[in-house]
Design a protein around this motif. Structure first.
Motif, PDB file in Angstrom:
ATOM      1  N   ARG A  51       0.510  -1.086   0.624  1.00 14.71           N
ATOM      2  CA  ARG A  51      -0.151   0.087   0.478  1.00 14.71           C
ATOM      3  C   ARG A  51       0.813   1.328   0.140  1.00 14.71           C
ATOM      4  O   ARG A  51       0.571   2.369  -0.665  1.00 14.71           O
ATOM      5  CB  ARG A  51      -0.436   0.203   1.081  1.00 14.71           C
ATOM      6  N   THR A  52       1.660   0.974   0.980  1.00 14.02           N
ATOM      7  CA  THR A  52       2.795   3.148   1.180  1.00 14.02           C
ATOM      8  C   THR A  52       3.793   2.832  -0.737  1.00 14.02           C
ATOM      9  O   THR A  52       3.525   3.496  -0.553  1.00 14.02           O
ATOM     10  CB  THR A  52       3.857   2.035   2.369  1.00 14.02           C
ATOM     11  N   LEU A  53       4.017   1.551  -1.284  1.00 17.15           N
ATOM     12  CA  LEU A  53       4.235   1.857  -2.426  1.00 17.15           C
ATOM     13  C   LEU A  53       3.514   2.250  -3.636  1.00 17.15           C
ATOM     14  O   LEU A  53       3.696   3.191  -4.537  1.00 17.15           O
ATOM     15  CB  LEU A  53       5.599   0.504  -2.802  1.00 17.15           C
ATOM     16  N   ALA A  54       2.184   1.927  -3.092  1.00 21.20           N
ATOM     17  CA  ALA A  54       1.257   2.359  -4.882  1.00 21.20           C
ATOM     18  C   ALA A  54       0.589   3.826  -4.093  1.00 21.20           C
ATOM     19  O   ALA A  54       0.686   4.562  -5.069  1.00 21.20           O
ATOM     20  CB  ALA A  54      -0.406   1.542  -4.188  1.00 21.20           C
ATOM     21  N   VAL A  55       0.588   4.061  -2.822  1.00 22.26           N
ATOM     22  CA  VAL A  55       0.369   5.730  -3.147  1.00 22.26           C
ATOM     23  C   VAL A  55       1.768   6.203  -2.984  1.00 22.26           C
ATOM     24  O   VAL A  55       1.473   7.248  -4.134  1.00 22.26           O
ATOM     25  CB  VAL A  55       0.038   5.593  -0.833  1.00 22.26           C
ATOM     26  N   ASP A  56       2.495   5.824  -2.982  1.00 27.21           N
ATOM     27  CA  ASP A  56       3.603   6.996  -3.348  1.00 27.21           C
ATOM     28  C   ASP A  56       4.021   6.989  -5.044  1.00 27.21           C
ATOM     29  O   ASP A  56       3.960   8.026  -5.351  1.00 27.21           O
ATOM     30  CB  ASP A  56       5.124   6.226  -2.646  1.00 27.21           C
ATOM     31  N   SER A 100       6.302   1.301 -14.673  1.00 26.45           N
ATOM     32  CA  SER A 100       7.008   0.359 -14.742  1.00 26.45           C
ATOM     33  C   SER A 100       8.572   0.410 -14.277  1.00 26.45           C
ATOM     34  O   SER A 100       9.373  -0.470 -13.847  1.00 26.45           O
ATOM     35  CB  SER A 100       6.267   0.471 -16.540  1.00 26.45           C
ATOM     36  N   ASP A 101       9.222   1.929 -15.674  1.00 23.30           N
ATOM     37  CA  ASP A 101      10.541   1.716 -14.711  1.00 23.30           C
ATOM     38  C   ASP A 101      10.895   1.704 -13.931  1.00 23.30           C
ATOM     39  O   ASP A 101      11.910   1.379 -12.602  1.00 23.30           O
ATOM     40  CB  ASP A 101      11.320   3.395 -15.378  1.00 23.30           C
ATOM     41  N   GLU A 102      10.069   2.542 -12.628  1.00 23.86           N
ATOM     42  CA  GLU A 102       9.845   2.651 -11.470  1.00 23.86           C
ATOM     43  C   GLU A 102       9.951   1.397  -9.925  1.00 23.86           C
ATOM     44  O   GLU A 102      10.868   0.566  -9.347  1.00 23.86           O
ATOM     45  CB  GLU A 102       9.126   3.560 -10.630  1.00 23.86           C
ATOM     46  N   LEU A 103       9.085   0.430 -11.238  1.00 27.16           N
ATOM     47  CA  LEU A 103       8.741  -0.501 -10.368  1.00 27.16           C
ATOM     48  C   LEU A 103      10.002  -2.282 -10.766  1.00 27.16           C
ATOM     49  O   LEU A 103      10.640  -2.722  -9.869  1.00 27.16           O
ATOM     50  CB  LEU A 103       7.366  -1.296 -10.768  1.00 27.16           C
ATOM     51  N   GLU A 104      10.247  -1.493 -11.839  1.00 27.73           N
ATOM     52  CA  GLU A 104      11.824  -2.733 -12.263  1.00 27.73           C
ATOM     53  C   GLU A 104      12.846  -1.969 -11.366  1.00 27.73           C
ATOM     54  O   GLU A 104      13.458  -2.779 -11.359  1.00 27.73           O
ATOM     55  CB  GLU A 104      12.315  -1.843 -13.634  1.00 27.73           C
ATOM     56  N   ARG A 105      13.150  -0.674 -10.703  1.00 26.30           N
ATOM     57  CA  ARG A 105      13.611  -0.607  -9.671  1.00 26.30           C
ATOM     58  C   ARG A 105      13.648  -0.756  -8.866  1.00 26.30           C
ATOM     59  O   ARG A 105      14.346  -1.010  -8.005  1.00 26.30           O
ATOM     60  CB  ARG A 105      14.283   1.362  -9.900  1.00 26.30           C
ATOM     61  N   LEU A 106      12.431  -1.228  -7.946  1.00 27.44           N
ATOM     62  CA  LEU A 106      12.231  -0.924  -6.609  1.00 27.44           C
ATOM     63  C   LEU A 106      12.027  -2.753  -6.533  1.00 27.44           C
ATOM     64  O   LEU A 106      11.988  -2.852  -4.984  1.00 27.44           O
ATOM     65  CB  LEU A 106      11.385  -0.034  -6.291  1.00 27.44           C
ATOM     66  N   ARG A 107      11.350  -3.240  -7.161  1.00 22.79           N
ATOM     67  CA  ARG A 107      10.258  -4.101  -7.261  1.00 22.79           C
ATOM     68  C   ARG A 107      10.503  -5.214  -8.790  1.00 22.79           C
ATOM     69  O   ARG A 107       9.994  -5.738  -8.622  1.00 22.79           O
ATOM     70  CB  ARG A 107       8.505  -4.074  -6.700  1.00 22.79           C
ATOM     71  N   PRO A 108      11.601  -5.575  -8.880  1.00 22.11           N
ATOM     72  CA  PRO A 108      12.175  -6.292 -10.171  1.00 22.11           C
ATOM     73  C   PRO A 108      10.955  -8.008 -10.068  1.00 22.11           C
ATOM     74  O   PRO A 108      11.483  -8.457 -11.101  1.00 22.11           O
ATOM     75  CB  PRO A 108      13.602  -6.403 -10.165  1.00 22.11           C
ATOM     76  N   ALA A 109      11.356  -8.065  -9.201  1.00 19.98           N
ATOM     77  CA  ALA A 109      10.491 -10.073  -9.178  1.00 19.98           C
ATOM     78  C   ALA A 109       9.513  -9.149  -8.795  1.00 19.98           C
ATOM     79  O   ALA A 109       8.905 -10.638  -9.662  1.00 19.98           O
ATOM     80  CB  ALA A 109      10.936 -10.455  -7.849  1.00 19.98           C
ATOM     81  N   ASP A 110       8.546  -8.914  -8.981  1.00 18.85           N
ATOM     82  CA  ASP A 110       7.343  -8.404  -9.187  1.00 18.85           C
ATOM     83  C   ASP A 110       6.202  -8.339 -10.587  1.00 18.85           C
ATOM     84  O   ASP A 110       7.275  -8.112 -11.569  1.00 18.85           O
ATOM     85  CB  ASP A 110       7.098  -7.651  -8.523  1.00 18.85           C
ATOM     86  N   GLY A 111       5.715  -8.901 -10.832  1.00 16.68           N
ATOM     87  CA  GLY A 111       4.511  -9.252 -12.026  1.00 16.68           C
ATOM     88  C   GLY A 111       4.485  -7.211 -12.200  1.00 16.68           C
ATOM     89  O   GLY A 111       3.830  -6.563 -11.239  1.00 16.68           O
TER      90      GLY A 111
END
Ligand code: LIP
Length: 281
Positions: free
Chosen positions: A10-15, A60-71
């Motif tokens: 949730r915290t990351l989703a809000v950010d 997409s870029d932020e998730l790749e940087r922060l959470r690379p194992a997530d879909g």
């Protein structure tokens, strides 16, 4: 602490949703009239702008940087498989027609699912800065400026005083079917609101601003965040499996908890609970 708890997600989703909303506002100010920057997708009335695609690329870029194992499943085509069990379901601008026309009701929707179940999400109204968010088991909140308050679905218990929200497809033939369903309901409920964003409709349900929301044919990115926000605010919410495409025209349905038992027979009789009928060839 696990990095996959609903609270962490949730915290990351809000950010992510908040920072993306800021970028959308800045880009829109640079571009001015968006009509020079729009193309269409499934029909001539299904727009996508350069701002939509840039916003999703940022997420997409932020998730790749922060959470690379997530879909990732994004409306504008960004996608990736999950090896962590977590997937992000993202609509960079939900309410794109409102965005294009300058109607201040469009949102960044960032949902997080674990093993296919929405467990956290954030929906940010880009025009107002209002932040809706929730995490499974933690409740739902809305933040306006510096103030954050809990969200609670309405206390409505009667069909005849139910204010419903719904939406319509980008396909003219599908809209004709949807109007028939709405026509069967209009003599039963208080009134209807068509606001143009499924994500914000579900947040309106969570906030008690409407008592019922349903829509056929929306995609996982339209509703993944909104359903957990509405559910955590006490609403009764059903939706297709996230893997099911909106092209099956199955319904998302959510209503105030006190309507349980009285609203379902009305929705069933109107055809809400079934997928839209197959169109004749
Ligand atoms: C929109 C949904 C809305 C629906 C529109 C459209 P988009 O999503 O949020 O509920 O009625 O037809 O699908 O295209 O703005 O991301």
């Amino acid at each position: 602490m696990s990095h996959n708890t609903p609270a962490v997600l949730r915290t990351l989703a809000v950010d992510l949703a908040t920072r993306t909303a800021e970028k959308i506002n800045a880009r829109r100010a640079e571009l001015g009239d968006l009509r020079a920057y729009v193309s269409t997708k499934s029909s001539v009335v299904d727009p996508v702008t350069v701002v939509d695609t840039a916003a999703e690329a940022f997420i997409s870029d932020e998730l790749e940087r922060l959470r690379p194992a997530d879909g990732l499943v994004g409306e504008e085509g960004n996608e990736g498989a999950s090896t962590s069990g977590v997937s992000w379901i993202v609509d960079p601008i939900d309410g794109t027609v409102n965005f294009l026309y300058g109607l201040p009701h469009y949102a960044v929707s960032v949902g997080a699912a674990v093993d296919g179940r929405p467990v956290a999400g954030a929906v940010v109204n880009v025009a107002t800065g209002t932040i809706f968010s929730a995490a499974e088991g933690e409740g739902a909140t809305v933040t306006v400026g510096e103030k954050t308050v809990p969200l609670q679905a309405s206390a409505t218990v009667d069909v005849e005083t139910t204010l419903l929200a719904t939406g319509f497809s980008y396909s003219a033939a599908r809209r004709a079917q949807q109007v028939e369903i709405l026509g069967r309901l209009m003599s039963r409920v208080r009134d209807v609101r068509r606001m143009g964003s499924a994500a914000l409709d579900l947040c309106a349900l969570a906030a008690g601003h409407v008592d019922l929301y349903y829509e056929h044919g929306i995609h996982s990115w339209d509703y993944a965040a909104g359903v957990i926000i509405a559910r955590e605010a006490g609403a009764v919410v059903t939706h297709p499996p996230l893997s099911v495409t909106g092209q099956e025209f199955r319904p998302v349905v959510g209503y105030a908890p006190g309507l349980g038992g009285v609203i379902d027979p009305v929705l069933e009789a109107a055809g809400v609970h079934q997928p839209l009928p197959t169109l004749p060839h």
